[in-house]
Motif scaffolding. Structure first.
Motif, short mmCIF file in Angstrom:
data_model
loop_
_atom_site.label_atom_id
_atom_site.label_comp_id
_atom_site.label_asym_id
_atom_site.label_seq_id
_atom_site.Cartn_x
_atom_site.Cartn_y
_atom_site.Cartn_z
N ALA B 34 -38.48 15.84 42.37
CA ALA B 34 -38.22 14.72 41.46
C ALA B 34 -39.20 14.71 40.29
CB ALA B 34 -38.32 13.39 42.24
N ILE B 35 -40.41 15.15 40.52
CA ILE B 35 -41.38 15.15 39.41
C ILE B 35 -40.91 16.08 38.30
CG2 ILE B 35 -43.82 15.35 38.79
CD1 ILE B 35 -44.51 15.22 41.77
N MET B 36 -40.29 17.18 38.68
CA MET B 36 -39.82 18.12 37.65
C MET B 36 -38.73 17.49 36.80
SD MET B 36 -40.35 21.04 36.26
CE MET B 36 -39.47 21.86 34.92
N ASP B 37 -37.93 16.61 37.39
CA ASP B 37 -36.94 15.92 36.56
C ASP B 37 -37.63 15.13 35.45
OD1 ASP B 37 -34.87 16.87 38.13
OD2 ASP B 37 -34.84 15.12 39.44
N GLU B 38 -38.73 14.50 35.82
CA GLU B 38 -39.48 13.73 34.84
C GLU B 38 -40.12 14.67 33.80
OE1 GLU B 38 -39.81 10.87 33.91
OE2 GLU B 38 -41.74 10.74 32.88
N VAL B 39 -40.67 15.77 34.26
CA VAL B 39 -41.28 16.73 33.33
C VAL B 39 -40.24 17.24 32.33
CG1 VAL B 39 -42.26 19.05 33.16
CG2 VAL B 39 -43.13 17.44 34.87
N ARG B 40 -39.08 17.54 32.85
CA ARG B 40 -38.01 18.04 31.97
C ARG B 40 -37.71 17.02 30.87
NH1 ARG B 40 -34.94 18.96 36.11
NH2 ARG B 40 -35.81 20.95 36.73
N ARG B 41 -37.68 15.78 31.27
CA ARG B 41 -37.44 14.73 30.28
C ARG B 41 -38.58 14.63 29.27
NH1 ARG B 41 -38.66 10.16 28.96
NH2 ARG B 41 -40.17 9.77 30.61
N GLN B 42 -39.81 14.68 29.78
CA GLN B 42 -40.97 14.60 28.90
C GLN B 42 -40.98 15.73 27.87
OE1 GLN B 42 -43.88 14.69 32.15
NE2 GLN B 42 -44.75 12.75 31.43
N VAL B 43 -40.71 16.93 28.34
CA VAL B 43 -40.78 18.09 27.44
C VAL B 43 -39.66 18.04 26.42
CG1 VAL B 43 -40.64 20.61 27.31
CG2 VAL B 43 -41.99 19.51 29.14
N ARG B 44 -38.48 17.66 26.85
CA ARG B 44 -37.37 17.56 25.90
C ARG B 44 -37.66 16.49 24.84
NH1 ARG B 44 -32.54 17.96 30.44
NH2 ARG B 44 -32.43 20.23 30.49
N MET B 245 -48.11 19.18 35.06
CA MET B 245 -47.52 19.03 33.72
C MET B 245 -47.19 17.58 33.44
SD MET B 245 -46.73 20.47 30.85
CE MET B 245 -47.05 22.21 31.19
N GLN B 246 -46.77 16.85 34.47
CA GLN B 246 -46.48 15.44 34.25
C GLN B 246 -47.73 14.68 33.81
OE1 GLN B 246 -45.88 12.94 37.63
NE2 GLN B 246 -44.25 11.78 36.63
N ALA B 247 -48.81 14.91 34.50
CA ALA B 247 -50.06 14.23 34.13
C ALA B 247 -50.50 14.63 32.73
CB ALA B 247 -51.15 14.56 35.14
N TYR B 248 -50.30 15.91 32.43
CA TYR B 248 -50.70 16.46 31.13
C TYR B 248 -50.02 15.72 29.99
CZ TYR B 248 -51.67 20.54 28.01
OH TYR B 248 -52.11 21.40 27.03
N LEU B 249 -48.74 15.44 30.19
CA LEU B 249 -47.94 14.86 29.11
C LEU B 249 -47.92 13.33 29.15
CD1 LEU B 249 -44.93 17.34 29.01
CD2 LEU B 249 -46.98 17.28 27.57
N THR B 250 -48.62 12.74 30.11
CA THR B 250 -48.62 11.28 30.23
C THR B 250 -49.80 10.70 29.44
OG1 THR B 250 -47.56 11.38 32.40
CG2 THR B 250 -48.83 9.38 31.89
N ASP B 251 -49.51 9.66 28.70
CA ASP B 251 -50.55 8.95 27.92
C ASP B 251 -51.33 9.89 27.01
OD1 ASP B 251 -49.79 6.61 29.14
OD2 ASP B 251 -51.34 6.75 30.71
N ASP B 252 -50.63 10.89 26.49
CA ASP B 252 -51.24 11.82 25.53
C ASP B 252 -52.50 12.51 26.05
OD1 ASP B 252 -49.31 11.34 23.66
OD2 ASP B 252 -50.47 9.84 22.56
N LEU B 253 -52.58 12.67 27.37
CA LEU B 253 -53.77 13.33 27.90
C LEU B 253 -54.00 14.69 27.25
CD1 LEU B 253 -56.12 13.58 29.90
CD2 LEU B 253 -54.50 14.47 31.58
N TRP B 254 -52.93 15.44 27.10
CA TRP B 254 -53.06 16.79 26.54
C TRP B 254 -53.60 16.77 25.12
CZ3 TRP B 254 -49.25 19.31 23.09
CH2 TRP B 254 -48.28 18.41 22.58
N ILE B 255 -53.19 15.77 24.34
CA ILE B 255 -53.66 15.67 22.95
C ILE B 255 -55.12 15.25 22.93
CG2 ILE B 255 -53.34 14.41 20.80
CD1 ILE B 255 -50.34 14.40 21.39
N LYS B 256 -55.45 14.33 23.82
CA LYS B 256 -56.85 13.89 23.86
C LYS B 256 -57.78 15.05 24.21
CE LYS B 256 -55.38 9.27 25.36
NZ LYS B 256 -55.08 8.51 26.58
N MET B 257 -57.37 15.85 25.18
CA MET B 257 -58.22 16.96 25.58
C MET B 257 -58.37 17.98 24.45
SD MET B 257 -57.51 17.59 29.65
CE MET B 257 -55.74 17.82 29.62
N ALA B 258 -57.24 18.30 23.80
CA ALA B 258 -57.30 19.29 22.72
C ALA B 258 -58.11 18.76 21.54
CB ALA B 258 -55.88 19.64 22.27
N THR B 259 -57.95 17.47 21.26
CA THR B 259 -58.71 16.88 20.17
C THR B 259 -60.20 16.99 20.43
OG1 THR B 259 -56.90 15.32 19.80
CG2 THR B 259 -59.05 14.74 18.86
#
Lengths: 348, 348, 348, 348
Positions: B34-44, B245-259
């Protein structure tokens, strides 16, 4: 009542804790992490093989394919059982990594006999450069039907291979379940029984996703490393693989989990044996049961919340009394209560 | 003072927490969690591509190789930069998965120009069946030299490829660092700039080991799935990839880390620029710096506990004043204090 | 008394004469020679397929492998008989050119039935991405046991394949012998019976070494050309292949040669049938006979100058009365006198 | 006035006569023919290599690809010139047979220097398992630009390779033309200069289509045979290859043909040098000339019946005075009269 697969359950809390512990500070990548040094020592001790090359892979298909690629030439044919995972369930990964083909040996209850193996190897004898050349043997232990080769049976198979100068790979996706069932050591089931390389499974027994690749002849190590990298299977943040395997091998966690899974499966088998509607198909010697039962009974169980695969048909469509094959797999996390609920439901 | 690689740092605590959360009860395997369903949505959503096929892979080499395998025929030649990771650092994985060869386009500061690309593509024109046929383009963003293509530069490259009917793959091992540096959206840097498939990196930016493979044309999805399986890259306990990947894309975590990583790197670059002994080689536009410095200075830094790679020689052997190239990489976990200690040491 | 193989006899004098004629002045290479234009026309007429793509290859293994490579994806499994040449006698060439594997269908007298084929195809149904996907069917005509499929049998096999959306390749290394035996046309035995591609043999029937590759769907032509080149099978001085095939198809030379070979073989089979020591194993329907006879008898024949292969043992070593299998093949150049001498010797 | 290629001319009458002679009665197939025994002896004598493994292939691409496949591991990179036939003109056959990639060494007039080679090999040093590993060197002699390496130059290249433990393959599609130009022996140009394997061309020098593959280390022989078969390159009626090579090597026929081709080319080069409109681009040292001339002049020549390739444009379209490159190749059958007619036409 979840019996669909032993790769659908959770990882053991100790494994999760080890991941957390490993997640501190910086660590060199690609297998140069300190935890991997410890894993290497653990695995060598376990297999009583101080020189063995030890690597980690993310799943069984990768472990099998890279090991077989290292052992096989592209003009050879591998020998394996007619229901081998490498034949049926890896979408040509072994062919991709080896360039070779597979010769199928017939089985009873998922097991090859040395005589049948000998006949198949011997048959590849007279065609010179025209036919495929003989390549290594691959054995699955626990077999795909849930049976377990005895140590003598393994030795007879590897000795047959060696009569033709061939090496043996053991696909041990359920290594722990087999070893526990046999009550032997890891070395007795492998190097001492003539096995040359091992896919030592962890994923189906409480890890998130790690198998060890064990190569008793260290001369093959560098080629394995190159083939692993070329296949895209060398992980940068390798410590997260190492940590899983370290926890797995610490304080016999892996044996405890397999013992529990096998015990639950035995409890389940005993219950099925006492039920008139279900018929067990192969001796259930580890943590898998295949059983035959009428479609209507399968439907009743599945509708009531039992989760497992019906292998050869649709539980919802077709004659109610047609017998269909179900597969039940217990993992480390299966509880006695889960078994009891399944059996109570079955016995209605 | 650990600057060896952005794949040597720890995973972000939120990612570890997500793993823990995911580790409850049973979950269907192989991407059906089920988490992958959410990831798929996030990435799209992220790529503004509601039809895109989305998959997860364990590392950048796997993501690149499987995507390129899906896009390329074995009689073609791929176009990429002369310092591309797929050329230099993947031990022939792209060749293994595609069967094809690579045509190298010259670079300045790690970047190809559309003119140079056009010349290389055009040169494959006159040999009919005798020469390799033209295959897709692969761009690395952030480049291997730490520079970042502008959106216009990407569009110019993909437009050049399209002039010849060729598709474009973007190797985004450091996607987040590039996007943050450009201040654009993920869609602007990819589909809107003419990119067809993306290796969307997470491993170098705070995950344990996950990349997303994004394919804007869903017609390629099934072939990708078969190639992934055949390469041994389909994980049974897939939820542990999905959770990262879900955590990565939640609340802009990935952007915060890269920034954060980019900011630390900018701080480091500013410090190096003010040091007479060190000379920065390429514009440092994301989280990597290449710099030249005398061997003796490198040795002094490394002996004092700084950790980074000297790329073209041994810091311990050779003339003290010979200039050698060092590489410094900042990950999300690098602290201001770490930078300051490095610079204090350097400025000695 | 040379019965070892139909590829051991000489080329027909008309073919040699055509080679000589072709050897005048300059000719464009790589299939652009004028003779190939004529061959293309001849083959299309023969197969009543004005759009067919037609190429020449140097031997049957190359023709089979390149055609199958063009029809098959590397994650598929090809269906063929358990004694198919592509399985037993090509040293993994089909696996090399396709990347795929082979699923073996059981045979009686070298022939598959549509039912057995259907069962094997159907069995590849339930594993989704995990198992190999269904690929094309390959039929050998004349079979490896010397039998000939009827037109109805071919149609039943290709129809079964088509039920699953699969194409069919016909390995016609002895195409002429089969067609002559059936008294049908080339089109009736192929396109009209549902066959999609043909390895149209010439080497075993009086040429120096040429087979035609016929592809009824011209959309596959360019891929075939690229795969042929990539396999090293595109000849520069192509006219020497073209000239052979042109002579072969002129004035029914190919049919005359096959008719003669079949007639000699029938004469030989009749003689063997009247001999008590020898037992013919399969219906001899074209130009091959397999027969069983005591070792001592084989030894007597071979010592007296008969040349043929003993398939499953050594005529010189072992019990005198042990039955061994011999194979007798007649080519176009076999004479009645040769047959008579063999039979006289046998009847001793 | 046919200068398009040395593979467009006829075979020598002595070769055709040898084919006719070979076409008598039965002969064992697959290289077991008696003529091949003689060829093996001839080639070993020629190369002063009594232990060498000797095989025949149908063309240069096959010879190169199978030899390189035998010498190379799939995780390696081959070193060759940036205009090598194996890079530009074999549609990925070397990649197909080796699984490896190619590293291109820059050239002047088609020739690599030992220094440039050393730099390219050295550059593959620091990436451990991540980068491709160093594989063999391949040299083309005559080069693709018509120049000829001196014996010292070859020795310098092979010595450089050996400094890194690498073997050397020589692509001798025009071996005879080079050897004749140098006035040396076959051994001097190969084994005595450090070469390990040779594609010894015959097709471009008067045969219908045969190259010899010479391997000085016989330990590689069996692997070569398996790779040849797996590639579909083992001919059943092998005697027709053997007969060509036997005639080629008898009474110095091959040297006479190459001497004639080179002499005609020298005559042609001298004529071009005296013409103001044409400019020869590289030293013409064997039987190939590249020259630059205005489009209008090319068009005039081609329209008047001269046949040759214009390499970088269309003689019919574009500015009349734009310089275009033409390639002229002389084969053994080129006559003095043909040269004179071309030069008369050119000089108008």
């Amino acid at each position: 009542m979840f019996f669909a697969s032993d790769n659908a359950g959770p990882a053991h809390p100790d494994v999760m804790a080890a991941l957390m512990t490993a997640n501190a500070g910086y660590a060199m990548g690609y297998g140069a992490d300190a935890i991997m040094d410890e894993v290497r020592r653990q695995v060598r001790d376990l297999f009583e093989a101080p020189e063995a090359a030890v690597y980690l892979a993310i799943n069984g298909t990768a472990a099998n394919a890279i090991l077989l690629g290292t052992m096989t030439q592209p003009w050879q044919t591998l020998f394996c059982s007619d229901c081998a995972h490498i034949h049926e369930d890896e979408c040509n990964a072994p062919e991709f990594y080896t360039g070779a083909k597979l010769t199928l040996v017939p089985t009873t209850d998922g097991k090859m006999t040395a005589d049948d193996l000998r006949a198949k190897i011997a048959a590849e004898e007279s065609r010179g450069v025209h036919g495929p050349q003989r390549g290594p043997l691959s054995i699955t232990q626990v077999t795909e039907k849930g049976t377990v080769y005895t140590l003598d049976e393994i030795s007879a198979l590897t000795a047959t291979a060696k009569d033709f100068g061939l090496q043996t790979h053991l696909d041990g996706a359920r290594f722990a379940n087999a070893m526990t069932a046999l009550g032997c050591t890891a070395a007795e089931m492998t190097s001492k029984a003539g096995v040359d390389t091992v896919s030592f499974g962890g994923t189906k027994n409480g890890l998130l996703g790690v198998e060890a690749c064990v190569i008793f002849d260290p001369a093959l190590a560098w080629e394995f490393e190159l083939r692993r990298k070329r296949g895209g299977h060398l992980l940068s943040k390798h410590r997260y693989l190492s940590a899983q395997m370290q926890a797995y091998l610490t304080d016999d966690l892996w044996i405890k989990m397999a013992t529990s899974a096998n015990a639950r499966c035995a409890q389940l088998a005993a219950g099925l044996a006492g039920n008139n509607a279900a018929r067990i198909l192969y001796p259930s010697q580890a943590n898998i049961i295949f059983f035959e039962m009428a479609r209507a009974e399968h439907k009743r169980m599945l509708d009531a919340g039992a989760v497992y695969y019906v292998m050869n048909g649709d539980a919802d469509k077709g004659p109610a009394d047609e017998p269909l094959i179900g597969r039940l797999v217990c993992d480390w996390s299966m509880t006695e209560d889960g078994i009891n609920r399944f059996l109570d439901l079955l016995n209605g």
